[in-house]
Motif scaffolding. Structure first.
Motif, PDB file in Angstrom:
ATOM      1  N   LEU A 120       8.396   4.107   0.588  1.00 48.30           N
ATOM      2  CA  LEU A 120       7.173   3.503   0.158  1.00 48.30           C
ATOM      3  C   LEU A 120       6.379   3.723  -0.630  1.00 48.30           C
ATOM      4  O   LEU A 120       6.074   3.661  -1.966  1.00 48.30           O
ATOM      5  CB  LEU A 120       6.280   3.581   1.616  1.00 48.30           C
ATOM      6  CG  LEU A 120       4.588   3.298   1.552  1.00 48.30           C
ATOM      7  CD1 LEU A 120       4.719   0.869   1.334  1.00 48.30           C
ATOM      8  CD2 LEU A 120       3.728   3.696   3.179  1.00 48.30           C
ATOM      9  N   GLU A 121       6.385   5.336  -1.112  1.00 47.63           N
ATOM     10  CA  GLU A 121       6.096   5.444  -2.743  1.00 47.63           C
ATOM     11  C   GLU A 121       6.450   5.294  -3.691  1.00 47.63           C
ATOM     12  O   GLU A 121       6.218   5.334  -5.006  1.00 47.63           O
ATOM     13  CB  GLU A 121       5.847   7.968  -2.147  1.00 47.63           C
ATOM     14  CG  GLU A 121       4.977   7.885  -1.523  1.00 47.63           C
ATOM     15  CD  GLU A 121       5.570   9.662  -1.502  1.00 47.63           C
ATOM     16  OE1 GLU A 121       6.912  10.020  -1.662  1.00 47.63           O
ATOM     17  OE2 GLU A 121       4.819  10.363  -0.583  1.00 47.63           O
ATOM     18  N   THR A 122       7.878   5.276  -3.691  1.00 51.30           N
ATOM     19  CA  THR A 122       8.694   4.652  -4.909  1.00 51.30           C
ATOM     20  C   THR A 122       8.487   2.901  -4.837  1.00 51.30           C
ATOM     21  O   THR A 122       8.307   2.524  -6.376  1.00 51.30           O
ATOM     22  CB  THR A 122      10.055   4.594  -4.236  1.00 51.30           C
ATOM     23  OG1 THR A 122      10.849   5.532  -3.926  1.00 51.30           O
ATOM     24  CG2 THR A 122      10.949   3.795  -5.593  1.00 51.30           C
ATOM     25  N   ARG A 181       2.224   0.055  -9.663  1.00 57.81           N
ATOM     26  CA  ARG A 181       1.457   0.620  -9.767  1.00 57.81           C
ATOM     27  C   ARG A 181       1.712   1.282 -11.469  1.00 57.81           C
ATOM     28  O   ARG A 181       1.251   0.652 -12.343  1.00 57.81           O
ATOM     29  CB  ARG A 181       0.767   2.209  -9.400  1.00 57.81           C
ATOM     30  CG  ARG A 181      -0.261   3.169 -10.180  1.00 57.81           C
ATOM     31  CD  ARG A 181      -0.993   4.355  -9.312  1.00 57.81           C
ATOM     32  NE  ARG A 181       0.566   5.154  -8.734  1.00 57.81           N
ATOM     33  CZ  ARG A 181       0.302   4.584  -7.723  1.00 57.81           C
ATOM     34  NH1 ARG A 181       0.412   3.985  -6.603  1.00 57.81           N
ATOM     35  NH2 ARG A 181       1.712   5.364  -6.798  1.00 57.81           N
ATOM     36  N   ASP A 182       2.655   1.445 -11.710  1.00 53.76           N
ATOM     37  CA  ASP A 182       3.307   1.251 -13.119  1.00 53.76           C
ATOM     38  C   ASP A 182       3.197   0.096 -13.404  1.00 53.76           C
ATOM     39  O   ASP A 182       3.224  -0.058 -14.801  1.00 53.76           O
ATOM     40  CB  ASP A 182       4.806   2.558 -12.870  1.00 53.76           C
ATOM     41  CG  ASP A 182       4.907   3.745 -12.769  1.00 53.76           C
ATOM     42  OD1 ASP A 182       3.307   3.977 -12.544  1.00 53.76           O
ATOM     43  OD2 ASP A 182       5.844   4.471 -12.212  1.00 53.76           O
ATOM     44  N   VAL A 183       3.477  -0.581 -13.246  1.00 59.39           N
ATOM     45  CA  VAL A 183       4.219  -1.933 -13.902  1.00 59.39           C
ATOM     46  C   VAL A 183       2.812  -2.498 -14.561  1.00 59.39           C
ATOM     47  O   VAL A 183       2.447  -4.197 -14.789  1.00 59.39           O
ATOM     48  CB  VAL A 183       5.199  -3.054 -13.170  1.00 59.39           C
ATOM     49  CG1 VAL A 183       6.471  -2.257 -14.071  1.00 59.39           C
ATOM     50  CG2 VAL A 183       4.610  -3.458 -12.100  1.00 59.39           C
ATOM     51  N   GLU A 238      -3.238  -4.197   2.938  1.00 54.34           N
ATOM     52  CA  GLU A 238      -3.743  -4.401   1.913  1.00 54.34           C
ATOM     53  C   GLU A 238      -4.510  -3.028   1.628  1.00 54.34           C
ATOM     54  O   GLU A 238      -4.949  -2.336   2.094  1.00 54.34           O
ATOM     55  CB  GLU A 238      -4.267  -5.728   0.884  1.00 54.34           C
ATOM     56  CG  GLU A 238      -4.614  -5.785  -0.150  1.00 54.34           C
ATOM     57  CD  GLU A 238      -5.435  -7.139  -0.316  1.00 54.34           C
ATOM     58  OE1 GLU A 238      -6.518  -7.549  -0.510  1.00 54.34           O
ATOM     59  OE2 GLU A 238      -4.294  -8.281   0.659  1.00 54.34           O
ATOM     60  N   ARG A 239      -3.749  -2.720  -0.019  1.00 54.01           N
ATOM     61  CA  ARG A 239      -4.541  -1.290  -0.609  1.00 54.01           C
ATOM     62  C   ARG A 239      -4.852  -1.472  -2.300  1.00 54.01           C
ATOM     63  O   ARG A 239      -4.275  -2.355  -2.303  1.00 54.01           O
ATOM     64  CB  ARG A 239      -3.954   0.074   0.254  1.00 54.01           C
ATOM     65  CG  ARG A 239      -2.552  -0.081  -0.930  1.00 54.01           C
ATOM     66  CD  ARG A 239      -1.996   1.270  -0.931  1.00 54.01           C
ATOM     67  NE  ARG A 239      -2.832   2.255  -2.130  1.00 54.01           N
ATOM     68  CZ  ARG A 239      -2.578   3.735  -1.881  1.00 54.01           C
ATOM     69  NH1 ARG A 239      -1.917   3.889  -0.975  1.00 54.01           N
ATOM     70  NH2 ARG A 239      -3.256   3.783  -2.769  1.00 54.01           N
ATOM     71  N   ALA A 240      -5.617  -0.998  -3.038  1.00 49.45           N
ATOM     72  CA  ALA A 240      -5.877  -1.605  -4.061  1.00 49.45           C
ATOM     73  C   ALA A 240      -4.392   0.431  -4.512  1.00 49.45           C
ATOM     74  O   ALA A 240      -4.011   0.844  -3.876  1.00 49.45           O
ATOM     75  CB  ALA A 240      -7.386   0.232  -4.314  1.00 49.45           C
ATOM     76  N   ILE A 241      -3.769   0.859  -5.591  1.00 49.82           N
ATOM     77  CA  ILE A 241      -3.229   0.654  -6.076  1.00 49.82           C
ATOM     78  C   ILE A 241      -3.584   1.555  -7.234  1.00 49.82           C
ATOM     79  O   ILE A 241      -3.486   1.806  -7.635  1.00 49.82           O
ATOM     80  CB  ILE A 241      -1.610   0.491  -5.702  1.00 49.82           C
ATOM     81  CG1 ILE A 241      -1.134  -1.117  -6.502  1.00 49.82           C
ATOM     82  CG2 ILE A 241      -0.981   0.333  -4.083  1.00 49.82           C
ATOM     83  CD1 ILE A 241      -0.337  -1.869  -6.764  1.00 49.82           C
TER      84      ILE A 241
END
Length: 171
Positions: A112-114, A120-122, A168-171
């Motif tokens: 999940l973290e990956t 987030r990175d993209v 859902e969540r903000a990243i």
């Protein structure tokens, strides 16, 4: 090395490849039939999702990972484009699966973290996912990681009554 002795160091997350498809379809079909009573329509749905991913995913913004311990696959997770809403781009978490023998040792959290880190990175602003209420461990993991339950709807899918959930969540 046996999956019973796998550690964070021995488990590698590798990019999804077409060669993983048959395994992933079989695992989804078998596990969901055994644990949830799903009918034989679920495997073909997973296969369709994977074939679509292989044919048309944007590698810069969409990715799948397979967790491996040596030559043994243990699980999967995918990040795909979920569209946009209210000006925010959405990442969609899909095909999150852990074999029973790989559960309870932090691999789900790592996957999940990956996936969230990649999203987030993209440049995705939010992450969304769809699951079933009966997946208690997965729902607890989502809640622990800041996801909020957006909706919960009783349905009949794959031949069984279920409660579909949207998180859902903000990243």
């Amino acid at each position: 090395m046996s999956t019973l002795h796998a550690t964070r160091e021995t488990i590698k997350l590798k990019p999804y490849a077409a060669e993983d498809r048959a395994w992933l379809v079989r695992q989804h079909a078998e596990l969901y039939a055994r644990d949830e009573g799903f009918d034989d329509s679920f495997g073909p749905l997973v296969e369709s999702i994977l074939r679509d991913f292989e044919a048309a995913h944007d590698p810069a913004r969409e990715r799948g990972w397979i967790a491996w311990d040596g030559e043994a696959r243990l699980g999967s997770i995918f990040c795909v484009d979920g569209g946009a809403r209210e000006g925010e781009s959405l990442a969609k978490l899909r095909l999150f699966l852990l074999l029973p023998e790989a559960r309870g040792r932090g691999l789900g959290q790592r996957l999940l973290e990956t996936c969230m880190g990649f999203a987030r990175d993209v440049g995705y602003a939010r992450m969304t996912l769809w699951t079933h209420e009966s997946h208690h461990a997965a729902c607890a993991l989502y809640a622990k990681n800041g996801f909020s339950l957006v909706s919960s709807v009783p349905v009949t899918s794959f031949g069984v009554p279920l409660v579909e959930q949207h998180w859902e969540r903000a990243i």
